[in-house]
Design a protein around this motif. Sequence first.
Motif, PDB file in Angstrom:
ATOM      1  N   SER A   1       0.831  -1.204   0.000  1.00  0.00           N
ATOM      2  CA  SER A   1       0.000   0.000   0.000  1.00  0.00           C
ATOM      3  C   SER A   1       0.863   1.251   0.000  1.00  0.00           C
ATOM      4  N   GLY A   2       0.688   2.092  -1.024  1.00  0.00           N
ATOM      5  CA  GLY A   2       1.370   3.375  -1.053  1.00  0.00           C
ATOM      6  C   GLY A   2       2.872   3.254  -1.161  1.00  0.00           C
ATOM      7  N   ARG A   3       3.555   4.183  -0.496  1.00  0.00           N
ATOM      8  CA  ARG A   3       5.011   4.215  -0.566  1.00  0.00           C
ATOM      9  C   ARG A   3       5.623   3.138   0.326  1.00  0.00           C
ATOM     10  N   MET A   4       6.759   2.634  -0.104  1.00  0.00           N
ATOM     11  CA  MET A   4       7.469   1.609   0.667  1.00  0.00           C
ATOM     12  C   MET A   4       8.153   2.239   1.874  1.00  0.00           C
ATOM     13  N   GLU A   5       8.240   1.474   2.955  1.00  0.00           N
ATOM     14  CA  GLU A   5       8.928   1.929   4.159  1.00  0.00           C
ATOM     15  C   GLU A   5      10.438   1.994   3.932  1.00  0.00           C
ATOM     16  N   PHE A   6      11.094   2.860   4.683  1.00  0.00           N
ATOM     17  CA  PHE A   6      12.556   2.884   4.732  1.00  0.00           C
ATOM     18  C   PHE A   6      12.957   2.496   6.148  1.00  0.00           C
ATOM     19  N   GLY A   7      13.824   1.521   6.288  1.00  0.00           N
ATOM     20  CA  GLY A   7      14.272   1.145   7.623  1.00  0.00           C
ATOM     21  C   GLY A   7      14.213  -0.346   7.850  1.00  0.00           C
ATOM     22  N   PRO A   8      14.386  -0.782   9.106  1.00  0.00           N
ATOM     23  CA  PRO A   8      14.557  -2.201   9.413  1.00  0.00           C
ATOM     24  C   PRO A   8      13.260  -2.978   9.595  1.00  0.00           C
ATOM     25  N   ARG A   9      12.105  -2.354   9.436  1.00  0.00           N
ATOM     26  CA  ARG A   9      10.841  -3.030   9.702  1.00  0.00           C
ATOM     27  C   ARG A   9       9.830  -2.752   8.595  1.00  0.00           C
ATOM     28  N   SER A  10       8.947  -3.721   8.352  1.00  0.00           N
ATOM     29  CA  SER A  10       7.773  -3.468   7.518  1.00  0.00           C
ATOM     30  C   SER A  10       6.694  -2.851   8.395  1.00  0.00           C
ATOM     31  N   LEU A  11       6.124  -1.755   7.944  1.00  0.00           N
ATOM     32  CA  LEU A  11       5.269  -0.947   8.812  1.00  0.00           C
ATOM     33  C   LEU A  11       3.898  -0.671   8.198  1.00  0.00           C
ATOM     34  N   GLY A  12       3.448  -1.571   7.329  1.00  0.00           N
ATOM     35  CA  GLY A  12       2.135  -1.379   6.741  1.00  0.00           C
ATOM     36  C   GLY A  12       2.181  -0.836   5.335  1.00  0.00           C
ATOM     37  N   GLY A  13       3.373  -0.739   4.761  1.00  0.00           N
ATOM     38  CA  GLY A  13       3.517  -0.381   3.362  1.00  0.00           C
ATOM     39  C   GLY A  13       3.770  -1.625   2.523  1.00  0.00           C
ATOM     40  N   ARG A  14       4.621  -2.508   3.037  1.00  0.00           N
ATOM     41  CA  ARG A  14       4.935  -3.788   2.400  1.00  0.00           C
ATOM     42  C   ARG A  14       4.930  -4.844   3.510  1.00  0.00           C
ATOM     43  N   SER A  15       3.760  -5.332   3.872  1.00  0.00           N
ATOM     44  CA  SER A  15       3.617  -6.222   5.023  1.00  0.00           C
ATOM     45  C   SER A  15       2.808  -7.466   4.684  1.00  0.00           C
ATOM     46  N   ILE A  16       3.084  -8.542   5.397  1.00  0.00           N
ATOM     47  CA  ILE A  16       2.185  -9.691   5.457  1.00  0.00           C
ATOM     48  C   ILE A  16       1.388  -9.540   6.741  1.00  0.00           C
ATOM     49  N   ILE A  17       0.071  -9.578   6.624  1.00  0.00           N
ATOM     50  CA  ILE A  17      -0.790  -9.311   7.772  1.00  0.00           C
ATOM     51  C   ILE A  17      -1.762 -10.465   7.983  1.00  0.00           C
ATOM     52  N   ALA A  18      -2.210 -10.613   9.243  1.00  0.00           N
ATOM     53  CA  ALA A  18      -3.095 -11.724   9.586  1.00  0.00           C
ATOM     54  C   ALA A  18      -3.765 -11.443  10.922  1.00  0.00           C
ATOM     55  N   ASP A  19      -4.664 -12.348  11.307  1.00  0.00           N
ATOM     56  CA  ASP A  19      -5.437 -12.238  12.547  1.00  0.00           C
ATOM     57  C   ASP A  19      -4.592 -12.730  13.724  1.00  0.00           C
ATOM     58  N   PRO A  20      -4.304 -11.879  14.713  1.00  0.00           N
ATOM     59  CA  PRO A  20      -3.451 -12.291  15.834  1.00  0.00           C
ATOM     60  C   PRO A  20      -4.157 -13.203  16.827  1.00  0.00           C
ATOM     61  N   ARG A  21      -5.472 -13.341  16.717  1.00  0.00           N
ATOM     62  CA  ARG A  21      -6.230 -14.168  17.670  1.00  0.00           C
ATOM     63  C   ARG A  21      -6.073 -15.660  17.381  1.00  0.00           C
ATOM     64  N   SER A  22      -5.555 -15.995  16.207  1.00  0.00           N
ATOM     65  CA  SER A  22      -5.425 -17.390  15.801  1.00  0.00           C
ATOM     66  C   SER A  22      -4.327 -18.098  16.589  1.00  0.00           C
TER      67      SER A  22
END
Length: 263
Positions: free
Chosen positions: A72-93
């Motif tokens: 989504s949008g611009r790619m992050e710069f730095g040591p972490r994926s922060l919602g620009g280039r991420s794999i996301i999922a349900d933490p309750r699982s």
Amino acid sequence: LATYYSMLDQPRSVVRGKDSMQGTYLGPEFSSNDIRSKLTDLGASFTELNANEIIEKTASALADGLAIGWMSGRMEFGPRSLGGRSIIADPRSTTMQKNLNLKVKFRESFRPFAPSILREDLESWFNLDCDSPYMLLVADVAETKKLSVKDESEGIEKLKIPRSIIPAVTHVDGSARVQTVHEDTNPKYHALISRFKEITDCPVLVNTSFNVRGEPVVCTPEDAFRCFMGTDLDILVIDNFFLVKSEQDKKLSKSYKDKYELD
């Protein structure tokens, strides 16, 4: 910067309490026309949605337990994926941590994942009272969210015991490496988590880097699609384009599993 400020004595303005880096979304972004063209050239099957529809459909897929590649949008710069280039999922699982490690990241099942949480809900879920927009601070999960555990297991067996109501992002010691999500720096990611909260009453998502072990984080639509087709991700979202794995041509699949040795 050190030379500019320290040696050349240039003025530096620091506003305390404000993220002057604005989330460090400094990398490239792609227009809808560019994304549409690249996905078409790749032979991908996709649906183009409006901004509200993409949030609704993605949040519903997350609530259904699907693993999603999110670009989504611009790619992050730095040591972490922060919602620009991420794999996301349900933490309750209770199975998401293991499944993402083995089926998507192709790495050891014990590797932990981090939570993205709405900043306004932070103190209700974690013992942390300050911003952590770059996923660099570790905090205990709030006592109200922990589960009563009598753990007499040893070694990797400890991972099989849920320790909170968000087990996919809770380490064996009850802590997590937290990313606070702010509406002013990443409004789309904030809107997605907000909608997920409305559906599930949980303002947290699993967030891990959008790549497989041994490769860099995806940058372009082509990178994202290749990673999507080479892993067991269920859904790929590229801005307002929604792709479902089961609708893709199987001939486009690419196996990553045996490409790299384990760390």
